[in-house]
Design a protein around this motif. Sequence first.
Motif, PDB file in Angstrom:
ATOM      1  N   GLN A 394      52.642  22.631  45.681  1.00 20.66           N
ATOM      2  CA  GLN A 394      53.086  24.021  45.625  1.00 20.66           C
ATOM      3  C   GLN A 394      52.125  24.877  44.812  1.00 20.66           C
ATOM      4  N   ILE A 395      51.611  24.331  43.720  1.00 21.78           N
ATOM      5  CA  ILE A 395      50.655  25.067  42.901  1.00 21.78           C
ATOM      6  C   ILE A 395      49.392  25.358  43.714  1.00 21.78           C
ATOM      7  N   LEU A 396      48.905  24.362  44.441  1.00 20.83           N
ATOM      8  CA  LEU A 396      47.711  24.548  45.260  1.00 20.83           C
ATOM      9  C   LEU A 396      47.926  25.620  46.320  1.00 20.83           C
ATOM     10  N   LEU A 397      49.076  25.593  46.977  1.00 22.72           N
ATOM     11  CA  LEU A 397      49.351  26.597  48.007  1.00 22.72           C
ATOM     12  C   LEU A 397      49.470  27.994  47.409  1.00 22.72           C
ATOM     13  N   LEU A 398      50.063  28.099  46.219  1.00 27.85           N
ATOM     14  CA  LEU A 398      50.184  29.398  45.571  1.00 27.85           C
ATOM     15  C   LEU A 398      48.804  30.002  45.312  1.00 27.85           C
ATOM     16  N   PHE A 399      47.883  29.211  44.751  1.00 33.20           N
ATOM     17  CA  PHE A 399      46.549  29.716  44.477  1.00 33.20           C
ATOM     18  C   PHE A 399      45.767  29.945  45.768  1.00 33.20           C
ATOM     19  N   PHE A 400      46.073  29.176  46.808  1.00 33.90           N
ATOM     20  CA  PHE A 400      45.430  29.402  48.099  1.00 33.90           C
ATOM     21  C   PHE A 400      45.746  30.798  48.613  1.00 33.90           C
ATOM     22  N   PHE A 401      47.004  31.194  48.558  1.00 30.24           N
ATOM     23  CA  PHE A 401      47.394  32.500  49.081  1.00 30.24           C
ATOM     24  C   PHE A 401      46.901  33.634  48.178  1.00 30.24           C
ATOM     25  N   ILE A 402      46.908  33.421  46.859  1.00 27.31           N
ATOM     26  CA  ILE A 402      46.385  34.448  45.961  1.00 27.31           C
ATOM     27  C   ILE A 402      44.900  34.689  46.239  1.00 27.31           C
ATOM     28  N   SER A 403      44.133  33.608  46.363  1.00 29.86           N
ATOM     29  CA  SER A 403      42.701  33.738  46.653  1.00 29.86           C
ATOM     30  C   SER A 403      42.469  34.356  48.022  1.00 29.86           C
ATOM     31  N   LEU A 404      43.311  33.988  48.994  1.00 29.76           N
ATOM     32  CA  LEU A 404      43.181  34.536  50.345  1.00 29.76           C
ATOM     33  C   LEU A 404      43.374  36.045  50.332  1.00 29.76           C
ATOM     34  N   LEU A 405      44.392  36.521  49.632  1.00 36.00           N
ATOM     35  CA  LEU A 405      44.662  37.956  49.575  1.00 36.00           C
ATOM     36  C   LEU A 405      43.560  38.700  48.824  1.00 36.00           C
ATOM     37  N   GLU A 406      43.000  38.066  47.796  1.00 32.51           N
ATOM     38  CA  GLU A 406      41.906  38.695  47.061  1.00 32.51           C
ATOM     39  C   GLU A 406      40.653  38.802  47.932  1.00 32.51           C
ATOM     40  N   ASP A 407      40.325  37.737  48.645  1.00 33.39           N
ATOM     41  CA  ASP A 407      39.101  37.725  49.454  1.00 33.39           C
ATOM     42  C   ASP A 407      39.167  38.709  50.617  1.00 33.39           C
ATOM     43  N   THR A 408      40.333  38.887  51.197  1.00 37.22           N
ATOM     44  CA  THR A 408      40.454  39.800  52.330  1.00 37.22           C
ATOM     45  C   THR A 408      40.438  41.261  51.904  1.00 37.22           C
ATOM     46  N   GLY A 409      40.660  41.536  50.613  1.00 34.66           N
ATOM     47  CA  GLY A 409      40.693  42.904  50.119  1.00 34.66           C
ATOM     48  C   GLY A 409      42.088  43.475  50.007  1.00 34.66           C
ATOM     49  N   TYR A 410      43.116  42.702  50.393  1.00 34.33           N
ATOM     50  CA  TYR A 410      44.475  43.241  50.354  1.00 34.33           C
ATOM     51  C   TYR A 410      45.000  43.375  48.929  1.00 34.33           C
ATOM     52  N   MET A 411      44.516  42.551  48.004  1.00 28.82           N
ATOM     53  CA  MET A 411      45.020  42.596  46.646  1.00 28.82           C
ATOM     54  C   MET A 411      44.761  43.962  46.004  1.00 28.82           C
ATOM     55  N   ALA A 412      43.619  44.567  46.291  1.00 31.32           N
ATOM     56  CA  ALA A 412      43.330  45.897  45.753  1.00 31.32           C
ATOM     57  C   ALA A 412      44.308  46.928  46.322  1.00 31.32           C
ATOM     58  N   ARG A 413      44.695  46.760  47.584  1.00 32.83           N
ATOM     59  CA  ARG A 413      45.691  47.677  48.170  1.00 32.83           C
ATOM     60  C   ARG A 413      47.042  47.512  47.488  1.00 32.83           C
ATOM     61  N   ALA A 414      47.374  46.280  47.128  1.00 33.48           N
ATOM     62  CA  ALA A 414      48.628  46.055  46.415  1.00 33.48           C
ATOM     63  C   ALA A 414      48.613  46.776  45.070  1.00 33.48           C
ATOM     64  N   ALA A 415      47.470  46.747  44.384  1.00 33.55           N
ATOM     65  CA  ALA A 415      47.348  47.469  43.117  1.00 33.55           C
ATOM     66  C   ALA A 415      47.501  48.974  43.333  1.00 33.55           C
ATOM     67  N   PHE A 416      46.913  49.464  44.411  1.00 33.38           N
ATOM     68  CA  PHE A 416      47.024  50.890  44.725  1.00 33.38           C
ATOM     69  C   PHE A 416      48.477  51.276  44.990  1.00 33.38           C
ATOM     70  N   LEU A 417      49.185  50.435  45.735  1.00 33.75           N
ATOM     71  CA  LEU A 417      50.582  50.721  46.048  1.00 33.75           C
ATOM     72  C   LEU A 417      51.454  50.715  44.793  1.00 33.75           C
ATOM     73  N   MET A 418      51.118  49.842  43.853  1.00 34.17           N
ATOM     74  CA  MET A 418      51.943  49.708  42.661  1.00 34.17           C
ATOM     75  C   MET A 418      51.587  50.720  41.572  1.00 34.17           C
ATOM     76  N   ASP A 419      50.499  51.468  41.758  1.00 39.69           N
ATOM     77  CA  ASP A 419      50.071  52.389  40.698  1.00 39.69           C
ATOM     78  C   ASP A 419      51.131  53.435  40.388  1.00 39.69           C
ATOM     79  N   ARG A 420      51.739  54.000  41.433  1.00 40.02           N
ATOM     80  CA  ARG A 420      52.755  55.029  41.198  1.00 40.02           C
ATOM     81  C   ARG A 420      53.924  54.464  40.405  1.00 40.02           C
TER      82      ARG A 420
END
Length: 766
Positions: A394-420
């Motif tokens: 489970q730990i490996l899968l969690l970091f897999f998805f976190i890294s996947l979202l970071e590499d695709t660029g979606y993580m920055a969009r999540a930060a943008f959405l949460m800024d407000r």
Amino acid sequence: MSLVESPTQTKELSRPFEAGGSAEARGGLVLALAGNPNAGKTTLFNALTGLRQKVANYPGVTVERKEGVWAFETGTGETTSVRIIDLPGLYSLDAASIDEQIARDVLTGRVEDLPAPDVVVAVVDATNLERNLYLVTQLLETNRPVVVALTMIDLAEREGLEIDAEKLSKGLGARVVPVVSKQRRGLDELAEAVFEAARSGAGRGAGWRLSDEAEAELSRLAGVAGVSLEKDGRGAAVSARAKALRELYAQELPEDEERREVIRAARERLSARSKNWWQEPLLARYEWIERVAAGAVRSRLRRIGDATEHRGATERIDRFLTHKFIGPLVLLIVMLLVFQTIFSWASVPMDLIDRGFGALGEAVRASVPPGLLTDLLADGIIAGVGGVLVFLPQILLLFFFISLLEDTGYMARAAFLMDRLMRGVGLHGKAFMPLLSSFACAIPGIMATRTIENPKDRLATILIAPFMSCSARLPVYTLMIAAFFSEQKLFGLVSTGVVIIMSMYLLGVAVAIGVAWILKHTILKAPPPPLILELPPYRLPNLLNIAQTMRSRAWIFVKRAGTVILAISILLWALVTFPRTGMPPVGQETQSAVSQATRETGVEARGEPAPGTHPSPQESDEAGERLRHSFAGRAGHLLEPLIAPLGFDWKMGIGLIASFAARETLVSTLSIVYNVGPDATEESPSLIDAVRRARRPDGSPAWTPLVAVSLMVFFVLACQCMSTVAIVRRETNSWRWPLFMVGYMLVLAYVASFITYQGGRLLGFS
């Protein structure tokens, strides 16, 4: 030159470079990678070093330090190893944050036990050339040889950009090498350029110039700028000018009073000429960058509409993913899918690990004579560590998805959405990334707050980071869900367990928001500055980066299981086994005392013999007495009146005590207390079955779905990690704030768990 994959074939060059001389004469190369965030620096670092990496901290600070070994063949055919230092991602060397200070200090040789780099590789994103070259202008002033690695060149070509590397090299005065790290394209040329730069020595310095008046002031200040970084005359002139430039345009004046007066006089003369004199270096740098880029970059696209077509994919996707209504909904769905996938994919490898440790425990029991040593190995070490390592998938899968979202660029969009939302509670928009990192582990999340400039905003983020449900809580959630909610479906579609775990994550976020609002309107009151965030283009994920992240984080988890959790497991085994004074000796024909006590208070309390075992009433009474009179039993009984309103009994109290060292030890603690670890036979109940069958003295179930939810709520809100407390102590340089954090979180956890259990009973839940 060619790259070499096997580290065993490398010739280690351990002598540091000295000023002047050839690369062969000076010994081992030390290379620094510097670049903007999202410029491809991590991908390049992984491509160059492969598995030859190590992660530590810089001396005296909690900034993560990544180093690796890059092996390549020189022009003579000899294999050479280069020590690579991966600097933190930064936009400038003006040292507005701790990351930038560290990068500057590494480049100037001010970091203890770390030699100054002989060559600096500036990683530049070809799709954002002018913005990335600003850092290059500063690196050229460090008096170090600079090589520019032009990344994302394939994306630039798709966007219709043609970059002439030779013209760009002439304009910058530094070798430019186009690379595509994922395809390992250009790495041989980069090795050659690094080797040549090391042989040639110091770089040529800055190519841009200020106005005649400003240059005259710099020359005047450079004449008394102090000792240069290099001993040769050319290097002295370059470093003296760079020092004078920093002092003249920095916000703070030097400590030396005489020097302060000289700089004040220079500023007054420049101010009399122009009221915006302090902007001149910024404007001069970008004017020079524009001239250099204009001579080296050509666009194949003739109309603006064509360029929009190439860049339009990212923009079209962002219309939905950053929409103020659709965006948060998509983010919630993504999180739900991630956690659903984690639980469904991890079940098979978790079962295999569980069986493996079970077989190991049986082998120990079969090969070692019965006694305390056997109980320690099987019940203490193997059961305790195995009870935690089973959650590694489970730990490996969690970091897999976190890294996947970071590499695709979606993580920055999540930060943008949460800024407000972040600004609504008074937090800086940059707080989102540290808080998001805390979902994996609060320690790197707290360390990531270094990027927040305002001390009050940074402290507020640190104090709420432990509310994010880190990976250490997953074993607890999983055990409770598997025991009571695994077979249920919500609306016949989604597993109830997935909804519950999502609720636990959202509960932590909601409480963190509430606490942040209170802190930012009381003891840490300060207006948050605006968020400046880069939204990188969407890219295909790099599997090498993801694999490296999973490997490093998994090793941290395994190392912790083999050190901290191993020590705690042995200690807990001793606490549930001793003292033995005045108690009957361990029977040679029966299982361990803890095992018998568990069966007596669990299965046997219902009048059902445990599968495969037939303890006599006398044996069960003796085992129960041993557990009740052990150190752990006494502590649990002492704590029981306090935790009984939460639905917990004295055995759960033992687990709560242990969990304050590390949350995940609750699982290993219950494995030891209920003794259903590797010593159990195929017919014996698992830990999940033991939890379901455990009984109180009156015969009622010790664990119910309501008790499980109450426990999860407690674990969401309590600060149960001594490593986190230690990091907060280091980051705040005081014991006041970590003690305050532990105290208020414990009170919140107790109150919330009390309301959950007592409120559930009033509503008729069990």
